[in-house]
Write a protein that holds these residues in place. Structure first.
Motif, PDB file in Angstrom:
ATOM      1  N   LEU A 120      -4.967  -2.547  -7.236  1.00 16.64           N
ATOM      2  CA  LEU A 120      -4.113  -1.923  -6.227  1.00 16.64           C
ATOM      3  C   LEU A 120      -3.965  -2.801  -4.985  1.00 16.64           C
ATOM      4  O   LEU A 120      -2.882  -2.863  -4.397  1.00 16.64           O
ATOM      5  CB  LEU A 120      -4.661  -0.548  -5.837  1.00 16.64           C
ATOM      6  N   LEU A 121      -5.032  -3.472  -4.590  1.00 14.63           N
ATOM      7  CA  LEU A 121      -4.950  -4.357  -3.427  1.00 14.63           C
ATOM      8  C   LEU A 121      -3.995  -5.513  -3.706  1.00 14.63           C
ATOM      9  O   LEU A 121      -3.194  -5.884  -2.841  1.00 14.63           O
ATOM     10  CB  LEU A 121      -6.341  -4.868  -3.048  1.00 14.63           C
ATOM     11  N   GLN A 122      -4.031  -6.045  -4.910  1.00 17.91           N
ATOM     12  CA  GLN A 122      -3.084  -7.105  -5.282  1.00 17.91           C
ATOM     13  C   GLN A 122      -1.653  -6.566  -5.234  1.00 17.91           C
ATOM     14  O   GLN A 122      -0.757  -7.208  -4.687  1.00 17.91           O
ATOM     15  CB  GLN A 122      -3.397  -7.644  -6.685  1.00 17.91           C
ATOM     16  N   GLU A 123      -1.438  -5.368  -5.778  1.00 19.05           N
ATOM     17  CA  GLU A 123      -0.104  -4.769  -5.756  1.00 19.05           C
ATOM     18  C   GLU A 123       0.340  -4.473  -4.323  1.00 19.05           C
ATOM     19  O   GLU A 123       1.520  -4.603  -3.999  1.00 19.05           O
ATOM     20  CB  GLU A 123      -0.080  -3.500  -6.600  1.00 19.05           C
ATOM     21  N   ALA A 124      -0.581  -4.077  -3.455  1.00 16.73           N
ATOM     22  CA  ALA A 124      -0.251  -3.783  -2.058  1.00 16.73           C
ATOM     23  C   ALA A 124       0.247  -5.035  -1.341  1.00 16.73           C
ATOM     24  O   ALA A 124       1.111  -4.940  -0.459  1.00 16.73           O
ATOM     25  CB  ALA A 124      -1.460  -3.195  -1.332  1.00 16.73           C
ATOM     26  N   ALA A 134      -5.024   1.382  -1.596  1.00 18.58           N
ATOM     27  CA  ALA A 134      -5.293   0.058  -1.047  1.00 18.58           C
ATOM     28  C   ALA A 134      -4.303  -0.199   0.074  1.00 18.58           C
ATOM     29  O   ALA A 134      -3.116   0.137  -0.040  1.00 18.58           O
ATOM     30  CB  ALA A 134      -5.159  -1.007  -2.123  1.00 18.58           C
ATOM     31  N   LEU A 135      -4.800  -0.778   1.152  1.00 22.85           N
ATOM     32  CA  LEU A 135      -3.983  -1.123   2.312  1.00 22.85           C
ATOM     33  C   LEU A 135      -4.247  -2.567   2.718  1.00 22.85           C
ATOM     34  O   LEU A 135      -5.397  -2.990   2.791  1.00 22.85           O
ATOM     35  CB  LEU A 135      -4.363  -0.254   3.511  1.00 22.85           C
ATOM     36  N   ARG A 136      -3.192  -3.300   2.996  1.00 21.31           N
ATOM     37  CA  ARG A 136      -3.345  -4.637   3.570  1.00 21.31           C
ATOM     38  C   ARG A 136      -3.713  -4.512   5.031  1.00 21.31           C
ATOM     39  O   ARG A 136      -3.353  -3.546   5.710  1.00 21.31           O
ATOM     40  CB  ARG A 136      -2.034  -5.417   3.466  1.00 21.31           C
ATOM     41  N   ALA A 137      -4.439  -5.487   5.559  1.00 26.94           N
ATOM     42  CA  ALA A 137      -4.790  -5.520   6.984  1.00 26.94           C
ATOM     43  C   ALA A 137      -3.535  -5.365   7.825  1.00 26.94           C
ATOM     44  O   ALA A 137      -2.502  -5.977   7.548  1.00 26.94           O
ATOM     45  CB  ALA A 137      -5.481  -6.842   7.317  1.00 26.94           C
ATOM     46  N   GLU A 139       2.101  -7.185  -2.483  1.00 23.72           N
ATOM     47  CA  GLU A 139       3.467  -7.447  -2.926  1.00 23.72           C
ATOM     48  C   GLU A 139       4.456  -6.413  -2.392  1.00 23.72           C
ATOM     49  O   GLU A 139       5.641  -6.506  -2.657  1.00 23.72           O
ATOM     50  CB  GLU A 139       3.503  -7.471  -4.456  1.00 23.72           C
ATOM     51  N   ARG A 140       3.979  -5.427  -1.643  1.00 22.61           N
ATOM     52  CA  ARG A 140       4.847  -4.362  -1.128  1.00 22.61           C
ATOM     53  C   ARG A 140       5.066  -4.541   0.368  1.00 22.61           C
ATOM     54  O   ARG A 140       4.132  -4.859   1.101  1.00 22.61           O
ATOM     55  CB  ARG A 140       4.212  -2.997  -1.386  1.00 22.61           C
ATOM     56  N   PRO A 141       6.275  -4.270   0.842  1.00 22.96           N
ATOM     57  CA  PRO A 141       6.566  -4.426   2.272  1.00 22.96           C
ATOM     58  C   PRO A 141       5.694  -3.539   3.171  1.00 22.96           C
ATOM     59  O   PRO A 141       5.340  -3.950   4.270  1.00 22.96           O
ATOM     60  CB  PRO A 141       8.038  -4.024   2.402  1.00 22.96           C
TER      61      PRO A 141
END
Length: 125
Positions: free
Chosen positions: A31-35, A59-62, A37-39
């Motif tokens: 999920l972090l990898q997929e996150a 999952a959330l990106r910083a 790739e998302r805006p």
């Protein structure tokens, strides 16, 4: 879903009626990898669905956030990787990997301080 009832990723959706384990580390990494790739930097996946219990891995990106939403009747936030801040009105809680926080009964959001993977567990009973 495949014939075995598992999502195509090979990672299962746990059934509270049948004790099936879900590999949260593997699913969280996916999920972090997929996150990334998302805006919006967010990716979610339910991992347990039942009549009174529900669990969602997200999952959330910083620097990204789970937008503000209403609180369920009873819920907890467990951080599996990284650091987040739960914000409800004027109150803020810093939650780090290994921490578990009961979610207050108020509208709230989650801000990612670092790349993070969290487990939201909801009880509707």
């Amino acid at each position: 879903m495949t014939m075995s009832g598992r999502p195509h990723s090979g990672l299962p959706l746990a059934d509270p009626q049948r004790a099936e384990a879900v590999d949260l580390d593997a699913l969280g990494a996916q999920l972090l990898q997929e996150a990334t790739e998302r805006p919006n930097g967010l990716r979610t996946r339910p991992v347990v669905r039942g009549p009174v219990q529900h669990a969602v891995l997200f999952a959330l990106r910083a620097g990204c956030q789970l937008p503000e939403h209403d609180s369920p009747p009873a819920a907890t936030l467990q951080v599996l990787r990284g650091e987040v801040v739960l914000v409800a009105g004027e109150e803020r809680w810093t939650v780090r990997a290994g921490d578990l926080l009961p979610i207050p009964p108020a509208g709230h959001r989650v801000d990612a301080v670092t790349d993070a993977v969290c487990l939201l567990t909801i009880s509707r009973a």
